[in-house]
Design a protein around this motif. Sequence first.
Motif, PDB file in Angstrom:
ATOM      1  N   HIS A 278       0.855  -1.206   0.000  1.00 44.18           N
ATOM      2  CA  HIS A 278       0.000   0.000   0.000  1.00 44.18           C
ATOM      3  C   HIS A 278       0.881   1.242   0.000  1.00 44.18           C
ATOM      4  O   HIS A 278       1.172   1.820   1.052  1.00 44.18           O
ATOM      5  N   PRO A 279       1.355   1.684  -1.184  1.00 47.58           N
ATOM      6  CA  PRO A 279       2.260   2.842  -1.234  1.00 47.58           C
ATOM      7  C   PRO A 279       1.590   4.118  -0.736  1.00 47.58           C
ATOM      8  O   PRO A 279       0.362   4.259  -0.774  1.00 47.58           O
ATOM      9  N   LEU A 280       2.419   5.043  -0.293  1.00 47.79           N
ATOM     10  CA  LEU A 280       1.902   6.302   0.254  1.00 47.79           C
ATOM     11  C   LEU A 280       1.218   7.158  -0.810  1.00 47.79           C
ATOM     12  O   LEU A 280       0.399   8.019  -0.477  1.00 47.79           O
TER      13      LEU A 280
ATOM     14  N   GLN B  33      -2.847  -9.404   3.248  1.00 47.45           N
ATOM     15  CA  GLN B  33      -2.115  -9.155   4.484  1.00 47.45           C
ATOM     16  C   GLN B  33      -1.353  -7.835   4.382  1.00 47.45           C
ATOM     17  O   GLN B  33      -0.782  -7.521   3.340  1.00 47.45           O
ATOM     18  N   PRO B  34      -1.317  -7.046   5.441  1.00 48.46           N
ATOM     19  CA  PRO B  34      -0.603  -5.762   5.378  1.00 48.46           C
ATOM     20  C   PRO B  34       0.916  -5.962   5.425  1.00 48.46           C
ATOM     21  O   PRO B  34       1.409  -6.897   6.049  1.00 48.46           O
ATOM     22  N   ALA B  35       1.638  -5.078   4.747  1.00 48.72           N
ATOM     23  CA  ALA B  35       3.101  -5.106   4.797  1.00 48.72           C
ATOM     24  C   ALA B  35       3.570  -4.450   6.094  1.00 48.72           C
ATOM     25  O   ALA B  35       2.822  -3.703   6.743  1.00 48.72           O
ATOM     26  N   VAL B  36       4.797  -4.716   6.477  1.00 46.27           N
ATOM     27  CA  VAL B  36       5.365  -4.120   7.686  1.00 46.27           C
ATOM     28  C   VAL B  36       5.442  -2.604   7.535  1.00 46.27           C
ATOM     29  O   VAL B  36       5.118  -1.854   8.464  1.00 46.27           O
ATOM     30  N   GLU B  37       5.848  -2.144   6.370  1.00 47.78           N
ATOM     31  CA  GLU B  37       5.939  -0.716   6.096  1.00 47.78           C
ATOM     32  C   GLU B  37       5.282  -0.407   4.761  1.00 47.78           C
ATOM     33  O   GLU B  37       5.229  -1.255   3.869  1.00 47.78           O
TER      34      GLU B  37
ATOM     35  N   PRO C 128       5.450   1.365   1.223  1.00 46.12           N
ATOM     36  CA  PRO C 128       6.442   1.936   0.297  1.00 46.12           C
ATOM     37  C   PRO C 128       6.154   3.421   0.079  1.00 46.12           C
ATOM     38  O   PRO C 128       4.999   3.868   0.137  1.00 46.12           O
ATOM     39  N   ALA C 129       7.207   4.187  -0.197  1.00 42.09           N
ATOM     40  CA  ALA C 129       7.046   5.635  -0.375  1.00 42.09           C
ATOM     41  C   ALA C 129       6.267   5.967  -1.643  1.00 42.09           C
ATOM     42  O   ALA C 129       5.521   6.947  -1.681  1.00 42.09           O
ATOM     43  N   ALA C 130       6.456   5.173  -2.682  1.00 46.48           N
ATOM     44  CA  ALA C 130       5.831   5.482  -3.967  1.00 46.48           C
ATOM     45  C   ALA C 130       5.470   4.192  -4.702  1.00 46.48           C
ATOM     46  O   ALA C 130       5.967   3.098  -4.366  1.00 46.48           O
TER      47      ALA C 130
END
Length: 257
Positions: A107-109, A121-125, A127-129
Motif C-alpha cells: 500500500h504505497p503512500l 495481508q498488510p506489509a510491515v511498512e 512503500p514511499a511510492a
Amino acid sequence: MTGSDVSPSFRLVYVPGVMPDKWVRVWNERQPDVPLALTQVAAGAVAERLLGGDADAGLVRLPVDRTVFSAIPLYTEQTVVVVPKDHLVTAVDEVSPEDLADDIVLHPLDDVLDWDTLPGQPAVERPAATADAVELVAAGIGVLVVPLSLARLHHRKDLTHRPLKGAPESSVALAWPQDATTDQVEDFIGIVRGRTVNSTRGRKQPDESVAADRGGARRKPVPGKSAAGRPAGAKRTGKGGRGDPKGDRRGKPRRRS
C-alpha cells in the motif's frame, strides 16, 4: 482571471499514468501559435500547481475540491493486481479480493485508490511510492493493486497483471480553478469533449447586429412577393395543378381524325 487574460502558452499538468497524447495532437493542429506546455506531477501536487498559477489546467484523478475547482470527468480506469509472472492468480482471467487473502498487498503512500479495507495481508511498512512498490513485487515481497494505466507505466518483463473485481476504481478528470476559466481552457475543454474545430460552444456568440452585417440576417421579402420570390397570394404550381399548362387541357374534347 478573465477569458481575455491568456498566456503565451497553455500550461497543462498531468498525473502519472495519464497519457494526454491524443489531446495534445489535436491542440497542436488547432492552436499552432499557442504552445502546449506539459508537466507531469505527483497526484498530490496538482492542486498546489493549479492554485499557485503554475498551470492553467490539469488531468487529475478524482476526487478534487469542488469548492475551488471545476472538473469534467473523462473516464474511469479498470483496477488490476500486479504480480510476478509465476504467481498463482495468473492462471485465471480475473481475480477477486478473496484470491489475495494470503498475499502481502503493498500500500504505497501515493496510492490513488480509496480503500475501505485493503485486501490480503498488510506489509510491515508502506512503500514511499508506486515505483518502489513495483520493485518489491518484482522481489517477491508482495503484490500491488493499482489502476491499469499505472500498471502499464511501471511495466516489467518479469511482472504481469490481472483485473481485480470488487475493488475501488480511479476516475480521471480535467480540472482547473473556478476563477480561472480562460479562452484557452475553454478550447481544451472542447478538445477533450470531442467538439469539432468549428464548434463555438462555450465561447461568447457574436451580437445579432454583427451577424447581420456579415450576411447572417434573413433576406427580407420584396414587396408584392413572397419570401420564395413568388407573387404574394400565389399558390405553388405543380404537375397537373393550377397554373400547369397540362392541367389546362384536361376536359377538352379530343379532335377526331
